[in-house]
Design a protein around this motif. Structure first.
Motif, short mmCIF file in Angstrom:
data_model
loop_
_atom_site.label_atom_id
_atom_site.label_comp_id
_atom_site.label_asym_id
_atom_site.label_seq_id
_atom_site.Cartn_x
_atom_site.Cartn_y
_atom_site.Cartn_z
N LEU A 239 34.34 -16.43 5.06
CA LEU A 239 33.09 -17.19 5.09
C LEU A 239 33.36 -18.69 4.94
O LEU A 239 32.70 -19.52 5.57
CB LEU A 239 32.15 -16.71 4.00
CG LEU A 239 31.56 -15.31 4.18
CD1 LEU A 239 30.76 -14.90 2.95
CD2 LEU A 239 30.68 -15.24 5.42
N ASN A 240 34.32 -19.03 4.11
CA ASN A 240 34.67 -20.44 3.92
C ASN A 240 35.11 -21.09 5.22
O ASN A 240 34.80 -22.26 5.48
CB ASN A 240 35.78 -20.58 2.87
CG ASN A 240 35.23 -20.61 1.46
OD1 ASN A 240 34.16 -21.18 1.20
ND2 ASN A 240 35.95 -20.00 0.52
N THR A 241 35.83 -20.35 6.04
CA THR A 241 36.31 -20.92 7.31
C THR A 241 35.15 -21.21 8.25
O THR A 241 35.31 -22.00 9.19
CB THR A 241 37.30 -19.96 8.00
OG1 THR A 241 36.63 -18.74 8.37
CG2 THR A 241 38.48 -19.65 7.11
N LEU A 242 33.99 -20.59 8.01
CA LEU A 242 32.81 -20.83 8.85
C LEU A 242 31.87 -21.85 8.23
O LEU A 242 30.77 -22.07 8.73
CB LEU A 242 32.08 -19.51 9.09
CG LEU A 242 32.85 -18.45 9.89
CD1 LEU A 242 32.04 -17.18 9.98
CD2 LEU A 242 33.17 -18.97 11.29
N GLY A 243 32.27 -22.45 7.12
CA GLY A 243 31.45 -23.47 6.50
C GLY A 243 30.39 -22.95 5.56
O GLY A 243 29.51 -23.69 5.13
N VAL A 244 30.44 -21.65 5.25
CA VAL A 244 29.50 -21.08 4.30
C VAL A 244 29.94 -21.43 2.88
O VAL A 244 31.13 -21.36 2.56
CB VAL A 244 29.42 -19.55 4.46
CG1 VAL A 244 28.52 -18.93 3.39
CG2 VAL A 244 28.91 -19.19 5.85
N LYS A 245 29.00 -21.83 2.06
CA LYS A 245 29.31 -22.12 0.67
C LYS A 245 29.43 -20.82 -0.09
O LYS A 245 28.48 -20.03 -0.15
CB LYS A 245 28.22 -23.00 0.05
CG LYS A 245 28.50 -23.37 -1.41
CD LYS A 245 27.39 -24.23 -1.97
CE LYS A 245 27.67 -24.58 -3.42
NZ LYS A 245 26.56 -25.39 -4.01
#
Length: 208
Positions: free
Chosen positions: A84-90
């Motif tokens: 998720l982090n790689t997709l910009g999700v916090k």
């Protein structure tokens, strides 16, 4: 022997896919309902709290080879969070190691642990909580994934059902329907799902 699912990546990928889809819907709702939004106004960053169930003396179920549910839950949570982090999700985690959140082990440690998780969720104010667990059973034929959703939350129910249908298609033995779950952790946020990612085959009793 621990049986989580035939392919753990399937569970992770579908959790990821649907979380992102849910995030997209949240962004659209924000744009449609906020008349002040403009090209110069950044969209709110989609936020997810990932809760790795159990921890510390509360190991969850224990497999015949001595592997603890708490450790598998944490591994799944961290892999999902990295994706998720790689997709910009916090991403916010309720725990990042094998320890529980109860402080000193004493009477009432389970409730202190849950309240500490609640405080993390309230501070993060996420769009979604995903709590990671495993089912347990002594029968080696038991496998599959199951999703529970927050009571009285339509978006949680829809999210849970869509995810459960994906599991039915991809993970043998998964239940056909998701189920409502009146879980403490899900009641800490407007939307949440608890995912039993598979089965830990029990040959010893779970810890208290």
């Amino acid at each position: 022997m621990i049986v989580v699912v035939k392919n753990l990546k399937i569970v992770l990928c579908y959790l990821l896919i649907f979380t992102v889809l849910f995030g997209g819907n949240a962004y659209m709702a924000y744009l449609n309902n906020n008349t002040q939004a403009s090209s110069s106004t950044p969209l709110p960053r989609f936020s997810v709290v990932i809760d790795a169930g159990h921890g510390g003396v509360d190991s969850g179920c224990v497999g015949s080879n001595g592997v603890y549910e708490r450790d598998i839950n944490l591994s799944i949570a961290q892999k999902l969070g990295n994706m998720l982090n790689t997709l910009g999700v916090k991403v916010t985690y309720t725990r990042t190691n094998a320890d529980g959140l109860y402080g000193t082990f004493a009477s009432g440690h389970k409730m202190r642990d849950m309240r500490a998780r609640e405080a993390i969720i309230k501070k993060a104010n996420p769009n979604l909580v995903v709590s990671i667990h495993l089912n347990s059973y002594t029968n080696t034929a038991a496998h599959g994934a199951q999703v529970f959703y927050k009571l009285n939350s339509d978006i949680s129910r829809e999210l849970g059902q869509e995810l459960q249908e994906m599991f039915v298609e991809q993970v043998e033995g998964s239940r056909k329907e998701c189920s409502p779950g009146d879980f403490y952790i899900l009641n800490c946020s407007p939307a949440g799902i608890l995912v039993e990612c598979g089965f830990c085959l029990l040959y010893t009793s779970p810890s208290p």
